[in-house]
Design an enzyme around this catalytic site. Structure first.
Site, PDB file in Angstrom:
ATOM      1  N   CYS A 104      37.429 -32.027  -6.741  1.00  0.00           N
ATOM      2  CA  CYS A 104      37.653 -33.377  -7.278  1.00  0.00           C
ATOM      3  C   CYS A 104      37.573 -33.350  -8.797  1.00  0.00           C
ATOM      4  CB  CYS A 104      36.709 -34.398  -6.654  1.00  0.00           C
ATOM      5  SG  CYS A 104      35.174 -34.681  -7.524  1.00  0.00           S
ATOM      6  N   GLU A 105      38.477 -34.122  -9.411  1.00  0.00           N
ATOM      7  CA  GLU A 105      38.569 -34.074 -10.861  1.00  0.00           C
ATOM      8  C   GLU A 105      37.439 -34.835 -11.544  1.00  0.00           C
ATOM      9  OE1 GLU A 105      42.495 -35.600 -11.507  1.00  0.00           O
ATOM     10  OE2 GLU A 105      41.799 -37.653 -11.778  1.00  0.00           O
ATOM     11  N   HIS A 106      36.699 -35.639 -10.767  1.00  0.00           N
ATOM     12  CA  HIS A 106      35.615 -36.407 -11.388  1.00  0.00           C
ATOM     13  C   HIS A 106      34.329 -35.607 -11.516  1.00  0.00           C
ATOM     14  CE1 HIS A 106      38.120 -39.650  -9.368  1.00  0.00           C
ATOM     15  NE2 HIS A 106      38.318 -39.797 -10.651  1.00  0.00           N
ATOM     16  N   HIS A 107      34.028 -34.808 -10.496  1.00  0.00           N
ATOM     17  CA  HIS A 107      32.752 -34.079 -10.491  1.00  0.00           C
ATOM     18  C   HIS A 107      32.936 -32.566 -10.418  1.00  0.00           C
ATOM     19  CE1 HIS A 107      31.901 -38.137  -8.818  1.00  0.00           C
ATOM     20  NE2 HIS A 107      30.851 -38.048  -9.613  1.00  0.00           N
ATOM     21  N   GLN A 145      42.485 -37.099  -3.966  1.00  0.00           N
ATOM     22  CA  GLN A 145      43.203 -36.918  -2.691  1.00  0.00           C
ATOM     23  C   GLN A 145      44.521 -37.698  -2.667  1.00  0.00           C
ATOM     24  OE1 GLN A 145      40.662 -37.121   0.789  1.00  0.00           O
ATOM     25  NE2 GLN A 145      42.354 -37.921   2.001  1.00  0.00           N
ATOM     26  N   HIS A 173      34.559 -35.471   0.965  1.00  0.00           N
ATOM     27  CA  HIS A 173      34.301 -35.241  -0.452  1.00  0.00           C
ATOM     28  C   HIS A 173      32.828 -34.910  -0.666  1.00  0.00           C
ATOM     29  CE1 HIS A 173      38.214 -36.879  -2.104  1.00  0.00           C
ATOM     30  NE2 HIS A 173      38.296 -37.091  -0.802  1.00  0.00           N
ATOM     31  N   CYS A 175      31.246 -34.678  -3.302  1.00  0.00           N
ATOM     32  CA  CYS A 175      30.598 -35.509  -4.338  1.00  0.00           C
ATOM     33  C   CYS A 175      30.055 -36.803  -3.738  1.00  0.00           C
ATOM     34  CB  CYS A 175      31.551 -35.789  -5.505  1.00  0.00           C
ATOM     35  SG  CYS A 175      32.974 -36.800  -5.082  1.00  0.00           S
TER      36      CYS A 175
HETATM   37  N1  LIG Z   1      40.100 -42.504  -5.369  1.00  0.00           N
HETATM   38  C1  LIG Z   1      39.428 -41.341  -5.374  1.00  0.00           C
HETATM   39  N2  LIG Z   1      38.190 -41.327  -5.844  1.00  0.00           N
HETATM   40  C2  LIG Z   1      37.526 -40.155  -5.809  1.00  0.00           C
HETATM   41  C3  LIG Z   1      38.065 -38.986  -5.308  1.00  0.00           C
HETATM   42  N3  LIG Z   1      37.128 -38.007  -5.427  1.00  0.00           N
HETATM   43  C4  LIG Z   1      36.044 -38.579  -5.957  1.00  0.00           C
HETATM   44  N4  LIG Z   1      36.262 -39.891  -6.209  1.00  0.00           N
HETATM   45  C5  LIG Z   1      35.424 -40.970  -6.754  1.00  0.00           C
HETATM   46  O1  LIG Z   1      35.476 -41.019  -8.161  1.00  0.00           O
HETATM   47  C6  LIG Z   1      34.523 -41.992  -8.548  1.00  0.00           C
HETATM   48  C7  LIG Z   1      33.961 -41.697  -9.923  1.00  0.00           C
HETATM   49  O2  LIG Z   1      33.135 -42.798 -10.197  1.00  0.00           O
HETATM   50  P1  LIG Z   1      32.133 -42.903 -11.434  1.00  0.00           P
HETATM   51  O3  LIG Z   1      31.348 -44.170 -11.281  1.00  0.00           O
HETATM   52  O4  LIG Z   1      32.903 -42.704 -12.708  1.00  0.00           O
HETATM   53  O5  LIG Z   1      31.229 -41.628 -11.268  1.00  0.00           O
HETATM   54  P2  LIG Z   1      29.758 -41.532 -10.639  1.00  0.00           P
HETATM   55  O6  LIG Z   1      28.791 -42.340 -11.457  1.00  0.00           O
HETATM   56  O7  LIG Z   1      29.424 -40.075 -10.527  1.00  0.00           O
HETATM   57  O8  LIG Z   1      29.969 -42.220  -9.229  1.00  0.00           O
HETATM   58  P3  LIG Z   1      29.187 -42.033  -7.860  1.00  0.00           P
HETATM   59  O9  LIG Z   1      29.895 -40.946  -7.098  1.00  0.00           O
HETATM   60  O10 LIG Z   1      29.310 -43.377  -7.193  1.00  0.00           O
HETATM   61  O11 LIG Z   1      27.766 -41.669  -8.189  1.00  0.00           O
HETATM   62  C8  LIG Z   1      33.492 -42.016  -7.418  1.00  0.00           C
HETATM   63  O12 LIG Z   1      33.587 -43.275  -6.796  1.00  0.00           O
HETATM   64  C9  LIG Z   1      33.962 -40.908  -6.466  1.00  0.00           C
HETATM   65  O13 LIG Z   1      33.662 -41.192  -5.113  1.00  0.00           O
HETATM   66  C10 LIG Z   1      39.404 -39.029  -4.823  1.00  0.00           C
HETATM   67  O14 LIG Z   1      40.001 -38.047  -4.370  1.00  0.00           O
HETATM   68  N5  LIG Z   1      40.029 -40.230  -4.878  1.00  0.00           N
HETATM   69 ZN   LIG Z   2      34.026 -36.414  -7.093  1.00  0.00          ZN
END
Ligand SMILES: Nc1nc2c(ncn2[C@@H]2O[C@H](COP(=O)(O)OP(=O)(O)OP(=O)(O)O)[C@@H](O)[C@H]2O)c(=O)[nH]1
Ligand SMILES: [Zn+2]
Length: 218
Positions: A104-107, A145, A173, A175
């Site tokens: 995942c690109e966020h974590h 995704q 996921h 994360c």
């Molecule tokens: N739409 C989508 N969201 C994703 C995917 N993979 C991870 N995420 C979400 O990306 C979001 C990033 O949210 P942030 O609030 O910026 O990050 P965070 O504080 O680490 O969020 P939490 O996971 O809720 O603790 C989270 O809600 C993740 O669940 C994906 O493939 N698609």
């Molecule tokens: Zn993630």
């Protein structure tokens, strides 16, 4: 209608080929930087990068990430190898239960699951193993995704100009499971419908019934 489940052999061939191909070149290209960064990362999390168990870790991590992000250096043409064939008929073809692993690109944590791809040919068909290769092409990157799902659908559209394409992906996921909201049992389903699958409810329902049969039997 033709429904195909890739065999274990398909996946074995897939991994050995792609380790040897441009994924390996990508791995070599990113390795020096990643080795240095991993060494620093180990220090940053309070570890001793010089202790015996971690000595080769930067090298292993660099190699692993070269593979996990190998999709950046491949193109649709590379992975499909022109395996597009002329064919009569316009019955639905479904390749289901294609495993995928992505980050995942966020974590930068893994998400993984299964992809199901269907299309209705219009004079052209694609070698079956190439659907799995297309999935890996887009999964082996930093991703969400939803984007992998639409990229796969648009790739099939571009290659075959079929009467319709459907892609459904189910992913877990990490994360969301091992950190954050810590929900171990949730999964995410995404879909992309093009052509007849978007416009015709019966075509879409036929695809969904085959795929959902798989989901229920698990
Ligand atoms: N739409 C989508 N969201 C994703 C995917 N993979 C991870 N995420 C979400 O990306 C979001 C990033 O949210 P942030 O609030 O910026 O990050 P965070 O504080 O680490 O969020 P939490 O996971 O809720 O603790 C989270 O809600 C993740 O669940 C994906 O493939 N698609
Ligand atoms: Zn993630």
């Amino acid at each position: 209608m033709t429904t195909t489940k890739p065999t274990d052999t398909d996946f074995d061939l897939l991994s050995s080929d792609q380790t040897a191909g441009s994924t390996a070149e990508h791995s070599a290209a990113v390795q020096p930087d990643l080795k240095v960064l991993t060494h620093d990362w180990l220090s940053a999390i309070g570890e001793d990068p010089e202790r015996e168990g971690l000595l080769k870790t930067p090298e292993r991590v660099a190699k692993a990430w070269g593979f996990l992000t190998g999709g950046y250096t491949q193109t649709l043409t590379d992975v499909t190898n022109e395996a597009v064939f002329e064919a009569e008929g316009s019955e639905m073809v479904i390749v289901k239960d294609i495993e995928f692993y992505s980050m995942c690109e966020h974590h930068m944590l893994p998400f993984y699951g299964r992809a199901h791809i269907a299309y209705i040919p219009d004079g052209k068909i694609l070698g079956l193993s190439k659907f799995a290769r297309i999935v890996d092409l887009y999964a082996r990157r930093l991703q969400v995704q939803e984007r992998i799902t639409t990229q796969i659908a648009d790739a099939v559209l571009e290659l075959l100009a079929p009467k319709g394409v459907a892609v459904l992906m189910e992913g877990v996921h990490l994360c969301m499971a091992m950190r954050g909201v810590q929900k171990q049992n949730s999964s995410t389903t995404t879909s992309a419908m093009r052509g007849l699958f978007k416009d015709d409810a019966r075509t879409r329902a036929e695809f969904m019934s085959v795929v959902q049969g798989t989901l229920r039997s698990r």
